[in-house]
Design a protein around this motif. Structure first.
Motif, PDB file in Angstrom:
ATOM      1  N   HIS A   1       0.956  76.731  45.654  1.00 57.94           N
ATOM      2  CA  HIS A   1       2.065  76.129  46.384  1.00 57.94           C
ATOM      3  C   HIS A   1       3.361  76.462  45.666  1.00 57.94           C
ATOM      4  N   VAL A   2       4.369  76.830  46.437  1.00 55.60           N
ATOM      5  CA  VAL A   2       5.711  77.011  45.900  1.00 55.60           C
ATOM      6  C   VAL A   2       6.681  76.446  46.923  1.00 55.60           C
ATOM      7  N   ALA A   3       7.595  75.621  46.477  1.00 56.50           N
ATOM      8  CA  ALA A   3       8.627  75.090  47.363  1.00 56.50           C
ATOM      9  C   ALA A   3       9.982  75.502  46.807  1.00 56.50           C
ATOM     10  N   PHE A   4      10.661  76.381  47.526  1.00 58.65           N
ATOM     11  CA  PHE A   4      12.017  76.774  47.171  1.00 58.65           C
ATOM     12  C   PHE A   4      12.953  75.831  47.915  1.00 58.65           C
ATOM     13  N   ASN A   5      13.141  74.649  47.373  1.00 62.06           N
ATOM     14  CA  ASN A   5      13.917  73.609  48.046  1.00 62.06           C
ATOM     15  C   ASN A   5      15.417  73.761  47.890  1.00 62.06           C
ATOM     16  N   ARG A   6      15.822  74.398  46.829  1.00 64.95           N
ATOM     17  CA  ARG A   6      17.251  74.487  46.538  1.00 64.95           C
ATOM     18  C   ARG A   6      17.553  75.833  45.897  1.00 64.95           C
ATOM     19  N   ALA A   7      18.619  76.479  46.355  1.00 67.01           N
ATOM     20  CA  ALA A   7      19.034  77.744  45.755  1.00 67.01           C
ATOM     21  C   ALA A   7      19.502  77.500  44.331  1.00 67.01           C
ATOM     22  N   ILE A   8      19.287  78.506  43.484  1.00 70.02           N
ATOM     23  CA  ILE A   8      19.694  78.421  42.089  1.00 70.02           C
ATOM     24  C   ILE A   8      20.783  79.468  41.864  1.00 70.02           C
ATOM     25  N   PRO A   9      22.037  79.015  41.774  1.00 73.21           N
ATOM     26  CA  PRO A   9      23.148  79.961  41.722  1.00 73.21           C
ATOM     27  C   PRO A   9      23.311  80.679  40.383  1.00 73.21           C
ATOM     28  N   LEU A  10      23.980  81.820  40.467  1.00 75.53           N
ATOM     29  CA  LEU A  10      24.344  82.614  39.303  1.00 75.53           C
ATOM     30  C   LEU A  10      25.008  81.722  38.258  1.00 75.53           C
ATOM     31  N   GLY A  11      24.621  81.885  37.010  1.00 72.79           N
ATOM     32  CA  GLY A  11      25.205  81.126  35.920  1.00 72.79           C
ATOM     33  C   GLY A  11      24.534  79.794  35.648  1.00 72.79           C
ATOM     34  N   SER A  12      23.601  79.394  36.505  1.00 73.37           N
ATOM     35  CA  SER A  12      22.928  78.109  36.307  1.00 73.37           C
ATOM     36  C   SER A  12      22.027  78.141  35.088  1.00 73.37           C
ATOM     37  N   VAL A  13      21.909  76.979  34.466  1.00 77.03           N
ATOM     38  CA  VAL A  13      20.901  76.789  33.431  1.00 77.03           C
ATOM     39  C   VAL A  13      19.673  76.255  34.156  1.00 77.03           C
ATOM     40  N   VAL A  14      18.564  76.983  34.044  1.00 76.54           N
ATOM     41  CA  VAL A  14      17.328  76.643  34.745  1.00 76.54           C
ATOM     42  C   VAL A  14      16.278  76.235  33.726  1.00 76.54           C
ATOM     43  N   THR A  15      15.616  75.112  33.994  1.00 78.21           N
ATOM     44  CA  THR A  15      14.536  74.653  33.128  1.00 78.21           C
ATOM     45  C   THR A  15      13.258  74.550  33.948  1.00 78.21           C
ATOM     46  N   VAL A  16      12.217  75.211  33.487  1.00 80.89           N
ATOM     47  CA  VAL A  16      10.899  75.148  34.119  1.00 80.89           C
ATOM     48  C   VAL A  16      10.014  74.310  33.212  1.00 80.89           C
ATOM     49  N   GLU A  17       9.446  73.234  33.775  1.00 81.39           N
ATOM     50  CA  GLU A  17       8.516  72.377  33.032  1.00 81.39           C
ATOM     51  C   GLU A  17       7.135  72.527  33.639  1.00 81.39           C
ATOM     52  N   ALA A  18       6.158  72.839  32.813  1.00 81.28           N
ATOM     53  CA  ALA A  18       4.782  73.050  33.267  1.00 81.28           C
ATOM     54  C   ALA A  18       3.841  72.155  32.475  1.00 81.28           C
ATOM     55  N   LYS A  19       2.849  71.594  33.184  1.00 80.01           N
ATOM     56  CA  LYS A  19       1.825  70.745  32.548  1.00 80.01           C
ATOM     57  C   LYS A  19       0.525  70.909  33.312  1.00 80.01           C
ATOM     58  N   VAL A  20      -0.576  70.889  32.600  1.00 79.68           N
ATOM     59  CA  VAL A  20      -1.879  70.891  33.266  1.00 79.68           C
ATOM     60  C   VAL A  20      -2.040  69.546  33.959  1.00 79.68           C
TER      61      VAL A  20
END
Length: 169
Positions: free
Chosen positions: A60-79
């Motif tokens: 499953h992937v939900a692209f709910n919101r665009a991530i603009p140029l220059g944004s700081v993006v944090t990906v959090e992953a957990k089992v």
């Protein structure tokens, strides 16, 4: 094998969106985000299993919101749940407001990884012992998602999908 808490697999990747990673609308390419999520999920799966892990599926992937140029993006992953040799990894993607520093959830995904030995054969992984309400909810839902996937693939008969049936009875 002793159960592990989901927090033991927590992986946080933070990065900046650069011009070479954006589409003509100056938003992060979806494929670039998928690659970042795959790396974070891989690390989380390895932390949980302490084995070599491979991506089995992007459920499953939900692209709910665009991530603009220059944004700081944090990906959090957990089992979120471990089965015999596979692990469901739940990912949350956050963007940070440039001025306030507030984080907003932009996207989420669910990946499945399998632990393997040096020959590529599946090996057992420890079970998960969820602690928080969110972890418990994701843990319970993981079995329903797995059963649905097995039914759709023809690997499980619908009447054997007890967790799915319980939703409708």
């Amino acid at each position: 094998m002793s159960p592990k808490h989901p927090s033991e697999s927590l992986t946080i990747l933070t990065d900046l969106v650069l011009p070479s990673e954006t589409n003509p609308l100056n938003n992060l390419f979806g494929g670039e985000l998928l690659a970042r999520m795959d790396r974070a999920a891989s690390i989380a799966a390895r932390r949980h299993s302490r084995r070599i892990t491979v991506t089995a599926s992007v459920n499953h992937v939900a692209f709910n919101r665009a991530i603009p140029l220059g944004s700081v993006v944090t990906v959090e992953a957990k089992v979120s749940r471990a089965f015999t040799s596979s692990m469901e990894i739940f990912l949350d993607v956050w963007i940070e407001d440039r001025e306030s520093g507030n984080k907003t959830k932009a996207n989420e995904a669910i990946y499945t990884f399998v632990a393997v030995d040096e020959m590529g054969s599946p090996v057992p992984v420890p079970p998960i012992d969820p602690q928080t309400e969110e972890e418990k909810s994701r843990y319970d839902a993981a079995l329903r998602r797995k059963q649905l996937s097995l039914v759709l693939a023809g690997k499980m008969k619908p009447h054997d999908a007890t967790e799915l049936k319980a939703l409708f009875l």
